[in-house]
Design a protein around this motif. Structure first.
Motif, PDB file in Angstrom:
ATOM      1  N   PRO A  49      46.256  -1.844   3.619  1.00 36.78           N
ATOM      2  CA  PRO A  49      45.301  -2.802   3.039  1.00 36.78           C
ATOM      3  C   PRO A  49      45.440  -2.897   1.525  1.00 36.78           C
ATOM      4  CG  PRO A  49      44.214  -1.318   4.596  1.00 36.78           C
ATOM      5  CD  PRO A  49      45.590  -0.780   4.379  1.00 36.78           C
ATOM      6  N   ALA A  50      45.081  -4.053   0.985  1.00 37.86           N
ATOM      7  CA  ALA A  50      45.256  -4.307  -0.446  1.00 37.86           C
ATOM      8  C   ALA A  50      44.518  -3.282  -1.309  1.00 37.86           C
ATOM      9  CB  ALA A  50      44.793  -5.717  -0.782  1.00 37.86           C
ATOM     10  N   HIS A  51      43.281  -2.888  -0.905  1.00 38.67           N
ATOM     11  CA  HIS A  51      42.528  -1.960  -1.749  1.00 38.67           C
ATOM     12  C   HIS A  51      43.170  -0.572  -1.769  1.00 38.67           C
ATOM     13  CE1 HIS A  51      40.724  -1.100   2.232  1.00 38.67           C
ATOM     14  NE2 HIS A  51      40.402   0.076   1.740  1.00 38.67           N
ATOM     15  N   VAL A  52      43.841  -0.207  -0.671  1.00 41.58           N
ATOM     16  CA  VAL A  52      44.553   1.072  -0.642  1.00 41.58           C
ATOM     17  C   VAL A  52      45.843   0.973  -1.456  1.00 41.58           C
ATOM     18  CG1 VAL A  52      45.639   2.817   0.826  1.00 41.58           C
ATOM     19  CG2 VAL A  52      43.547   1.665   1.588  1.00 41.58           C
ATOM     20  N   ALA A  53      46.518  -0.164  -1.351  1.00 43.86           N
ATOM     21  CA  ALA A  53      47.732  -0.384  -2.144  1.00 43.86           C
ATOM     22  C   ALA A  53      47.421  -0.304  -3.634  1.00 43.86           C
ATOM     23  CB  ALA A  53      48.348  -1.732  -1.795  1.00 43.86           C
ATOM     24  N   ASN A  54      46.259  -0.813  -4.029  1.00 40.43           N
ATOM     25  CA  ASN A  54      45.853  -0.746  -5.439  1.00 40.43           C
ATOM     26  C   ASN A  54      45.698   0.700  -5.903  1.00 40.43           C
ATOM     27  OD1 ASN A  54      45.796  -3.523  -5.813  1.00 40.43           O
ATOM     28  ND2 ASN A  54      43.628  -3.709  -5.297  1.00 40.43           N
ATOM     29  N   ILE A  55      45.213   1.547  -5.006  1.00 39.62           N
ATOM     30  CA  ILE A  55      45.055   2.960  -5.340  1.00 39.62           C
ATOM     31  C   ILE A  55      46.423   3.623  -5.497  1.00 39.62           C
ATOM     32  CG2 ILE A  55      44.235   5.191  -4.485  1.00 39.62           C
ATOM     33  CD1 ILE A  55      41.903   3.691  -3.171  1.00 39.62           C
ATOM     34  N   ILE A  56      47.327   3.371  -4.549  1.00 34.71           N
ATOM     35  CA  ILE A  56      48.657   3.976  -4.597  1.00 34.71           C
ATOM     36  C   ILE A  56      49.413   3.504  -5.842  1.00 34.71           C
ATOM     37  CG2 ILE A  56      50.889   4.101  -3.425  1.00 34.71           C
ATOM     38  CD1 ILE A  56      49.336   3.792  -0.771  1.00 34.71           C
ATOM     39  N   LEU A  57      49.404   2.202  -6.058  1.00 34.64           N
ATOM     40  CA  LEU A  57      50.100   1.640  -7.218  1.00 34.64           C
ATOM     41  C   LEU A  57      49.447   2.114  -8.514  1.00 34.64           C
ATOM     42  CD1 LEU A  57      52.474  -0.292  -7.760  1.00 34.64           C
ATOM     43  CD2 LEU A  57      50.831  -2.169  -7.833  1.00 34.64           C
ATOM     44  N   GLY A  58      48.125   2.182  -8.506  1.00 31.26           N
ATOM     45  CA  GLY A  58      47.399   2.637  -9.693  1.00 31.26           C
ATOM     46  C   GLY A  58      47.730   4.065 -10.061  1.00 31.26           C
ATOM     47  N   ARG A  59      47.937   4.901  -9.048  1.00 28.75           N
ATOM     48  CA  ARG A  59      48.337   6.297  -9.317  1.00 28.75           C
ATOM     49  C   ARG A  59      49.641   6.340 -10.098  1.00 28.75           C
ATOM     50  NH1 ARG A  59      51.304   9.247  -4.597  1.00 28.75           N
ATOM     51  NH2 ARG A  59      52.775   7.661  -5.351  1.00 28.75           N
ATOM     52  N   ASP A  60      50.619   5.549  -9.650  1.00 27.22           N
ATOM     53  CA  ASP A  60      51.927   5.557 -10.306  1.00 27.22           C
ATOM     54  C   ASP A  60      51.839   5.011 -11.735  1.00 27.22           C
ATOM     55  OD1 ASP A  60      52.757   6.446  -7.870  1.00 27.22           O
ATOM     56  OD2 ASP A  60      53.902   4.653  -7.330  1.00 27.22           O
ATOM     57  N   ILE A  61      51.082   3.933 -11.908  1.00 31.32           N
ATOM     58  CA  ILE A  61      50.942   3.338 -13.243  1.00 31.32           C
ATOM     59  C   ILE A  61      50.206   4.289 -14.178  1.00 31.32           C
ATOM     60  CG2 ILE A  61      49.906   1.443 -14.538  1.00 31.32           C
ATOM     61  CD1 ILE A  61      50.382  -0.319 -12.038  1.00 31.32           C
ATOM     62  N   ALA A  62      49.158   4.942 -13.661  1.00 24.46           N
ATOM     63  CA  ALA A  62      48.419   5.906 -14.485  1.00 24.46           C
ATOM     64  C   ALA A  62      49.311   7.071 -14.887  1.00 24.46           C
ATOM     65  CB  ALA A  62      47.192   6.402 -13.731  1.00 24.46           C
ATOM     66  N   ALA A  63      50.180   7.510 -13.970  1.00 21.00           N
ATOM     67  CA  ALA A  63      51.129   8.575 -14.308  1.00 21.00           C
ATOM     68  C   ALA A  63      52.066   8.113 -15.414  1.00 21.00           C
ATOM     69  CB  ALA A  63      51.919   8.988 -13.072  1.00 21.00           C
ATOM     70  N   ARG A  64      52.546   6.871 -15.299  1.00 21.38           N
ATOM     71  CA  ARG A  64      53.419   6.305 -16.327  1.00 21.38           C
ATOM     72  C   ARG A  64      52.705   6.256 -17.680  1.00 21.38           C
ATOM     73  NH1 ARG A  64      55.396   0.671 -14.593  1.00 21.38           N
ATOM     74  NH2 ARG A  64      53.255   0.059 -15.113  1.00 21.38           N
ATOM     75  N   ASN A  65      51.391   5.997 -17.634  1.00 16.05           N
ATOM     76  CA  ASN A  65      50.603   5.906 -18.869  1.00 16.05           C
ATOM     77  C   ASN A  65      50.214   7.279 -19.437  1.00 16.05           C
ATOM     78  OD1 ASN A  65      50.717   3.139 -18.590  1.00 16.05           O
ATOM     79  ND2 ASN A  65      48.652   2.949 -17.732  1.00 16.05           N
ATOM     80  N   GLY A  66      50.564   8.344 -18.718  1.00  8.74           N
ATOM     81  CA  GLY A  66      50.274   9.686 -19.208  1.00  8.74           C
ATOM     82  C   GLY A  66      48.879  10.186 -18.904  1.00  8.74           C
ATOM     83  N   GLU A  67      48.168   9.535 -17.987  1.00  9.55           N
ATOM     84  CA  GLU A  67      46.787   9.916 -17.711  1.00  9.55           C
ATOM     85  C   GLU A  67      46.665  11.288 -17.049  1.00  9.55           C
ATOM     86  OE1 GLU A  67      44.181   7.056 -15.916  1.00  9.55           O
ATOM     87  OE2 GLU A  67      45.321   5.368 -16.691  1.00  9.55           O
ATOM     88  N   PHE A  68      47.710  11.727 -16.350  1.00  9.89           N
ATOM     89  CA  PHE A  68      47.631  12.980 -15.603  1.00  9.89           C
ATOM     90  C   PHE A  68      48.505  14.070 -16.221  1.00  9.89           C
ATOM     91  CE2 PHE A  68      47.540   9.619 -12.082  1.00  9.89           C
ATOM     92  CZ  PHE A  68      46.173   9.441 -12.194  1.00  9.89           C
TER      93      PHE A  68
END
Length: 286
Positions: A241-260
């Motif tokens: 589902p789109a809302h789950v895809a947003n979570i998965i994609l958001g994890r990767d983008i946040a990692a790229r941004n240095g959030e974790f």
């Protein structure tokens, strides 16, 4: 009475067991939707009580006699629910029960501006705690290492870890976080607020995970970055589902941004030992 929610989940269940090293079983109540699934906790002498974040009336009974309430954060958003309503219900019930402190499992990247949607919920819940009128502690967890283990398991079949982006992540074992929570619960709080990041002293990006897994398992595992739109299309093609895809994609983008990326000595200091390493987790679980 120490009230611990989510007792049938991986983290909540571990916290219940860990806190028995600090207080007697008759001082602990484990809250879950289905008490029959927590028979092992009952066998230890823990009170297992039914409670559902979506049913406030159940929480008033579940939290009876509370001195401290530990609220394990809800993952309802992944299933289309509203974790903020659930968290507010739990906070209100803890306050009504007369709890002297509320402890909440938050995240070190909690922010209304995060690329990873669950971080918005953590930030909003911490604001609820600030306004609740009860002493509170937000456990600022690193990223659950179980997610990394799941990624590596999938890669054993394909030989590839695919992400939309890459960046360092401070992976932490549930067992370490549960032990830290038990220690913090057993100590009298001196003030309200979040903890320092409960993170390891080393982080791994996904490329680093692939290299670590390859070296340890003796099987080549590669890391591949896929464009954001291509990853979204691939997830949709899998029926996610789109809302789950947003979570998965958001994890990767946040990692790229240095959030974790944050590493911190606080968890090591609380535990009195080094946190479990990713190498040891791979050895134990894979």
């Amino acid at each position: 009475m120490f009230i611990i929610t989510g007792a049938n989940g991986q983290l909540g269940h571990a916290i219940v067991k860990k806190i028995l090293g600090f207080v007697s079983a008759d001082q602990v109540a484990a809250i879950c939707r289905d008490p029959q699934k927590a028979a092992d906790l009952s066998a230890l002498g823990v009170q297992v009580r039914p409670g559902d974040f979506d049913k406030p009336e159940s929480l008033s009974r579940a939290f009876e006699g509370a001195s401290q309430v530990l609220i394990v954060s809800s993952n309802a958003r992944a299933y289309g629910g509203d974790p903020l309503i659930q968290h507010q219900n739990a906070i209100d019930a803890a306050r009504a029960a007369g709890a002297a402190r509320i402890v909440y499992t938050s995240h070190m990247a909690a922010s209304a501006h995060s690329a990873f949607p669950p971080m918005h919920d953590h930030a909003a819940t911490e604001k609820m705690l600030q306004d609740c009128g009860v002493v509170w502690t937000a456990l600022r967890h690193g990223f659950y290492a179980s997610s990394a283990i799941a990624v590596i398991r999938d890669a054993l079949e394909t030989g590839v870890i695919e992400t939309a982006a890459d960046g360092p992540v401070s992976w932490v074992a549930h067992d370490d976080l549960a032990e830290a929570a038990a220690i913090i619960l057993s100590q009298a709080p001196d003030k309200s607020g979040p903890t320092s990041p409960l993170a390891p002293t080393q982080s791994f990006d996904f490329k680093g995970l692939a290299r670590l897994a390859s070296d340890f398992l003796g099987k080549p595992i590669h890391h591949k970055i896929i464009a954001d739109d291509d990853m979204r299309a691939k997830l949709a093609g899998r029926g996610i589902p789109a809302h789950v895809a947003n979570i998965i994609l958001g994890r990767d983008i946040a990692a790229r941004n240095g959030e974790f990326a944050t590493v911190d000595p606080t968890l090591k200091q609380i535990l009195g030992r080094s946190p479990i390493s990713m190498r040891d987790l791979i050895a134990e679980q894979i």
